[in-house]
Design a protein around this motif. Structure first.
Motif, short mmCIF file in Angstrom:
data_model
loop_
_atom_site.label_atom_id
_atom_site.label_comp_id
_atom_site.label_asym_id
_atom_site.label_seq_id
_atom_site.Cartn_x
_atom_site.Cartn_y
_atom_site.Cartn_z
N ASP A 129 -7.21 -10.27 3.83
CA ASP A 129 -6.97 -10.26 4.52
C ASP A 129 -5.97 -10.30 5.62
N PRO A 130 -6.15 -9.07 7.10
CA PRO A 130 -5.01 -8.92 7.78
C PRO A 130 -4.28 -10.04 8.28
N THR A 131 -5.12 -11.18 8.40
CA THR A 131 -4.58 -12.16 9.40
C THR A 131 -4.15 -13.45 8.55
N LEU A 132 -4.12 -13.48 7.17
CA LEU A 132 -3.02 -14.66 6.26
C LEU A 132 -1.68 -13.58 5.64
N LEU A 133 -1.16 -13.14 6.76
CA LEU A 133 0.17 -13.24 6.52
C LEU A 133 1.48 -14.31 6.35
N GLU A 134 2.02 -13.97 5.10
CA GLU A 134 3.35 -14.49 5.44
C GLU A 134 4.47 -14.40 6.23
N GLU A 135 4.54 -15.25 6.98
CA GLU A 135 5.93 -15.36 8.19
C GLU A 135 7.11 -14.72 7.66
N GLY A 136 7.03 -13.42 8.20
CA GLY A 136 9.14 -13.55 7.95
C GLY A 136 8.94 -12.66 6.21
N LEU A 137 8.23 -12.17 6.19
CA LEU A 137 8.22 -11.89 4.27
C LEU A 137 7.60 -10.33 4.36
N TYR A 138 8.48 -9.63 3.93
CA TYR A 138 8.51 -8.03 3.50
C TYR A 138 8.62 -7.73 2.74
N VAL A 139 8.03 -6.50 1.72
CA VAL A 139 8.03 -6.27 0.72
C VAL A 139 8.34 -4.65 0.60
N CYS A 140 9.49 -3.89 -0.60
CA CYS A 140 9.06 -2.89 -0.24
C CYS A 140 10.13 -2.23 -1.73
N GLY A 141 9.24 -0.62 -1.78
CA GLY A 141 10.26 -0.17 -3.20
C GLY A 141 8.56 -0.19 -3.94
N TRP A 142 8.66 -0.29 -5.11
CA TRP A 142 7.83 -0.46 -6.09
C TRP A 142 7.00 -2.01 -6.58
N LEU A 143 8.00 -2.57 -6.02
CA LEU A 143 7.22 -4.03 -5.29
C LEU A 143 5.95 -3.85 -5.11
N LYS A 144 5.66 -3.23 -4.10
CA LYS A 144 5.16 -2.50 -2.44
C LYS A 144 4.19 -1.74 -3.01
N ARG A 145 4.40 -1.13 -3.21
CA ARG A 145 3.35 0.41 -4.58
C ARG A 145 3.21 0.72 -5.80
N GLY A 146 3.86 -0.18 -6.30
CA GLY A 146 3.68 0.09 -7.97
C GLY A 146 4.51 1.60 -7.96
N PRO A 147 5.14 0.93 -9.41
CA PRO A 147 6.19 1.94 -9.87
C PRO A 147 6.18 3.46 -9.72
N THR A 148 5.68 3.96 -8.72
CA THR A 148 6.29 5.85 -8.84
C THR A 148 6.58 6.24 -7.30
N GLY A 149 6.76 7.49 -7.71
CA GLY A 149 7.34 8.39 -6.38
C GLY A 149 9.01 8.34 -7.43
N ILE A 150 9.82 9.31 -6.36
CA ILE A 150 11.40 9.31 -6.90
C ILE A 150 11.82 8.87 -5.55
N ILE A 151 13.39 9.19 -6.18
CA ILE A 151 14.17 8.46 -5.28
C ILE A 151 14.48 8.13 -3.69
N ALA A 152 13.87 9.31 -3.10
CA ALA A 152 13.74 9.59 -1.88
C ALA A 152 12.70 9.14 -1.28
N THR A 153 10.69 8.61 -1.67
CA THR A 153 9.90 8.45 -1.45
C THR A 153 9.90 6.80 -0.77
N ASN A 154 11.14 5.94 -1.25
CA ASN A 154 11.34 5.09 -1.32
C ASN A 154 11.73 4.82 0.27
N LEU A 155 12.55 5.78 0.28
CA LEU A 155 13.19 6.30 2.06
C LEU A 155 11.86 6.06 3.59
N TYR A 156 10.97 6.78 3.08
CA TYR A 156 9.33 6.61 3.53
C TYR A 156 8.75 5.30 3.91
#
Length: 418
Positions: free
Chosen positions: A379-406
């Motif tokens: 539900d896009p209305t239920l956001l944790e304010e000020g909390l974000y995620v990036c990398g494998w924790l965000k999308r799963g353990p996939t991709g190469i180092i450069a994938t983390n740039l995007y």
């Protein structure tokens, strides 16, 4: 030594008295590629921001330091870019700070305007089959951390001198890295930045045969052509691939027709199968590619109870499940591979912390373009304010180092919009 909790409190108190002039205070948890790329984006997007990067280890760079093979120095050059970010006047790195024990997520969120979680995946998927806890069975992550000098795995007890055969479950790039380190001459590894304890152990290793085993066929092998070419090019290595495994179905033909990487991988495997001698010479190191097998049971040794002595495999075939997808299913036929060491390269897994929404099925933090959701309902209305995620924790353990740039660009854009 880990920072004691009261020391962390003192550090935070002093830290915030010195940065109170900054309108935006950002904490990035994790100092691997996802963490540093995120820090770079935050520093550029917010001219007044103070960005603190924390990590449970005393040293930065995460997967670049502990995950990249020691004979791939060109991949590690990115640390120069990360070092420049760390030296930015508005960026600081703090090691030996563990989220969940040194301080809680709730405390971090109270102290910082923005918290970005980028601590990756530091655990492993499990197969859940009998015998998985036998001595001699390890994850590929543990082995990689061992030869890269990661403090968690420096003292990993490997069966390198007690067997001549290792089985690697999986055929992705990590599996190929592991096979290459086991099979490359130690004299060549000595010129790399491999950990000294690992080099000493590999110099005395008795392993001469490595089996790379996959559930699916050569058309579906998950590695890249570059990694495959490198392991196939090891000096004086006998390669075995059953020609019957290389037979393609019409659906295989269609699959490689639409995927250049898969086509090139298949071509390399086909060439390797028909090049070289029919049998290995005495003492020659061997690499065997085994397709269409899934592990069923790990076998206990009769002579050394509690130690793995082999893997009982079920033969598989590919079955259509709709949407153009095929999965490997068992046929009810079985065979065994004898070995004294097994390395499971079946995937990494992220670990949640108290107070963090987590999708245990997918192994990620529920999020929309990096914005952490309150639960897994999406539900896009239920956001944790000020909390974000990036990398494998965000999308799963996939991709190469450069994938983390995007990935970091997307998370950074979400934060900037907010």
């Amino acid at each position: 030594m880990k920072m004691a909790i009261f020391q962390v409190r003192t550090w935070l108190s002093r830290r915030f008295s010195s940065v109170s002039s900054h309108p935006l205070q950002v904490c990035v948890v994790g100092s691997g590629p996802a963490g540093f790329y995120t820090a770079e984006k935050m520093l550029k997007a917010h001219q007044g921001a103070q960005v603190d990067i924390i990590d449970r280890l005393p040293t930065p760079f995460g997967l670049v330091r502990s995950g990249v093979a020691p004979d791939h120095p060109e991949t590690k050059i990115v640390v120069n870019q990360f070092s420049r970010a760390a030296q930015h006047e508005r960026c600081s790195f703090f090691g030996n700070v563990t989220l969940g024990s040194s301080l809680s997520l709730a405390e971090l969120r109270e102290l910082y305007h923005v918290v970005v979680l980028a601590y990756g995946a530091e655990s492993d998927r499990v197969l859940g089959i009998p015998g998985e806890d036998l001595i001699g069975i390890h994850s590929a992550r543990e082995f990689v951390w061992w030869y890269n000098g990661h403090p968690d795995c420096k003292n990993l007890d490997l069966e390198l001198k007690n067997t001549d055969t290792a089985v690697i479950l999986g055929q992705g790039n990590v599996a190929l890295d592991v096979a290459r380190i086991l099979l490359r001459p130690a004299t060549e590894l000595a010129t790399t930045d491999i950990a000294s304890h690992a080099l000493a152990a590999l110099e005395e290793s008795s392993i001469r045969k490595v089996y790379l085993v996959g559930r699916r066929g050569p058309v579906q092998a998950a590695c890249t052509a570059k990694e495959l070419r490198e392991v196939l090019g090891i000096k004086d290595l006998y390669i075995q691939i059953q020609e019957a495994d290389l037979l393609k179905t019409p659906k295989d033909e269609e699959e490689i027709k639409n995927n250049r990487i898969q086509r090139r991988v298949y071509e390399l495997l086909s060439k390797a199968a028909t090049t070289g001698h029919s049998y290995p010479r005495s003492g020659q190191r061997e690499l065997h590619f085994v397709f269409f097998r899934k592990p069923d049971i790990f076998l206990d040794s009769d002579e050394r109870r509690g130690h793995v002595s082999g893997v009982h495999f079920e033969k598989t075939v590919l079955k259509d499940v709709g949407g153009g997808k095929r999965v490997a299913v068992g046929t009810g036929q079985f065979d065994d591979l004898q070995c004294g060491m097994v390395l499971k390269s079946i995937g990494y897994k992220s670990v949640p912390v108290v107070g963090l929404p987590f999708d245990h099925q997918k192994g990620v933090v529920p999020n929309i373009r990096g914005r952490v959701l309150h639960n897994t309902s999406e539900d896009p209305t239920l956001l944790e304010e000020g909390l974000y995620v990036c990398g494998w924790l965000k999308r799963g353990p996939t991709g190469i180092i450069a994938t983390n740039l995007y990935c970091a660009e997307e998370t950074g854009a979400a934060n900037l919009a907010d």
